[in-house]
Motif scaffolding. Structure first.
Motif, mmCIF file in Angstrom:
data_model
loop_
_atom_site.group_PDB
_atom_site.id
_atom_site.type_symbol
_atom_site.label_atom_id
_atom_site.label_comp_id
_atom_site.label_asym_id
_atom_site.label_seq_id
_atom_site.Cartn_x
_atom_site.Cartn_y
_atom_site.Cartn_z
ATOM 1 N N ARG A 29 22.445 -49.747 61.465
ATOM 2 C CA ARG A 29 23.969 -49.954 61.183
ATOM 3 C C ARG A 29 24.348 -49.253 59.611
ATOM 4 O O ARG A 29 23.438 -49.182 58.894
ATOM 5 C CB ARG A 29 24.075 -51.333 60.757
ATOM 6 C CG ARG A 29 24.129 -52.183 62.144
ATOM 7 C CD ARG A 29 25.441 -52.264 62.793
ATOM 8 N NE ARG A 29 25.204 -52.956 63.981
ATOM 9 C CZ ARG A 29 26.068 -52.872 65.128
ATOM 10 N NH1 ARG A 29 26.910 -51.946 64.931
ATOM 11 N NH2 ARG A 29 25.607 -53.438 66.107
ATOM 12 N N THR A 30 25.479 -48.677 59.529
ATOM 13 C CA THR A 30 25.876 -48.318 58.123
ATOM 14 C C THR A 30 26.308 -49.220 57.452
ATOM 15 O O THR A 30 26.701 -50.475 57.861
ATOM 16 C CB THR A 30 27.261 -47.113 58.436
ATOM 17 O OG1 THR A 30 28.179 -47.721 59.186
ATOM 18 C CG2 THR A 30 26.649 -45.928 59.385
ATOM 19 N N PRO A 31 26.656 -49.006 56.008
ATOM 20 C CA PRO A 31 27.013 -50.132 55.090
ATOM 21 C C PRO A 31 28.387 -50.681 55.504
ATOM 22 O O PRO A 31 28.744 -51.585 55.417
ATOM 23 C CB PRO A 31 27.133 -49.282 53.924
ATOM 24 C CG PRO A 31 25.833 -48.524 53.811
ATOM 25 C CD PRO A 31 26.126 -47.926 55.309
ATOM 26 N N ASP A 32 29.434 -49.863 56.345
ATOM 27 C CA ASP A 32 30.537 -50.460 56.657
ATOM 28 C C ASP A 32 30.567 -51.165 58.137
ATOM 29 O O ASP A 32 31.680 -51.214 58.508
ATOM 30 C CB ASP A 32 31.674 -49.184 56.576
ATOM 31 C CG ASP A 32 31.250 -48.205 57.665
ATOM 32 O OD1 ASP A 32 30.252 -48.122 58.253
ATOM 33 O OD2 ASP A 32 32.096 -47.336 57.591
ATOM 34 N N GLY A 33 29.235 -51.199 58.544
ATOM 35 C CA GLY A 33 29.388 -51.770 59.950
ATOM 36 C C GLY A 33 29.170 -51.001 61.191
ATOM 37 O O GLY A 33 29.280 -51.448 62.336
ATOM 38 N N GLY A 34 29.381 -49.731 60.895
ATOM 39 C CA GLY A 34 29.366 -48.540 61.926
ATOM 40 C C GLY A 34 28.007 -48.386 62.313
ATOM 41 O O GLY A 34 26.987 -49.254 61.725
ATOM 42 N N SER A 63 23.161 -38.140 58.538
ATOM 43 C CA SER A 63 23.123 -39.582 58.258
ATOM 44 C C SER A 63 21.747 -40.201 57.503
ATOM 45 O O SER A 63 21.440 -41.328 57.560
ATOM 46 C CB SER A 63 23.009 -40.183 59.843
ATOM 47 O OG SER A 63 21.926 -39.616 60.639
ATOM 48 N N ALA A 66 22.560 -43.362 55.523
ATOM 49 C CA ALA A 66 22.705 -44.558 56.211
ATOM 50 C C ALA A 66 21.424 -45.356 56.502
ATOM 51 O O ALA A 66 21.227 -46.392 56.591
ATOM 52 C CB ALA A 66 23.398 -44.320 57.586
#
Length: 162
Positions: A29-34, A63, A66
């Protein structure tokens, strides 16, 4: 330390490629929820107690940040039928995970729904390893299904004899 000028880097890479490996999709998961993900063939077990696995990626990968920032990740071992997914997710573009059949684990990490084997991991450690980053994950949940796994050797895909 860098290798000597007469070190055959291409020959070394070719020699490493002689070792047949499984192929996996790793997702975080990325910090923005992606989600961020990529194809890997650097997966290995580390420990049974605690249950630890590792994988590595080139430090300059798009990535990389991330994965460094993520609290965990999944490793989805690909089946012989997943060659197209392996090729697509080895690319650098950010749309490579679009339209994949992903499902969330109990901890909220995304994984490939029909993976041959999958591991849901909490990041246990990260280490520099030359031009790669090494990620060690503690496995909290896993699953498997029957089928042949996708293999990679000498720059070509194949399948296990399962």
């Amino acid at each position: 330390m860098t290798s000597s000028p007469d070190f055959d880097a291409r020959g070394f890479r070719d020699a490493l490629g002689r070792y047949a490996t499984g192929v996996a999709l790793v997702i975080a998961r990325t910090p923005d929820g992606g989600i961020a993900g990529m194809t890997i063939n650097s997966f290995a077990s580390v420990s049974l107690d605690p249950p630890l696995v590792l994988w590595s990626m080139r430090s300059g990968t798009a990535s990389a940040e991330a994965f460094r920032a993520a609290s965990g990740f999944t490793v989805s071992i690909l089946g012989a039928e997943h060659e197209e997914i392996a090729r697509r997710c080895a690319r650098a573009d950010c749309e490579k995970l679009d339209n994949l059949d992903l499902v969330d684990t109990a901890s909220g990490h995304a994984r490939l729904r029909d993976a041959i084997v999958w591991f849901d991991c909490t990041t246990w450690a990260q280490h520099p390893g030359g031009d790669h980053d090494i990620f060690i994950g503690e496995v909290g949940e896993f699953g498997s299904r029957p089928g042949a796994t996708l293999m990679f050797q000498d720059g070509r895909f194949g399948e296990s004899g399962a």
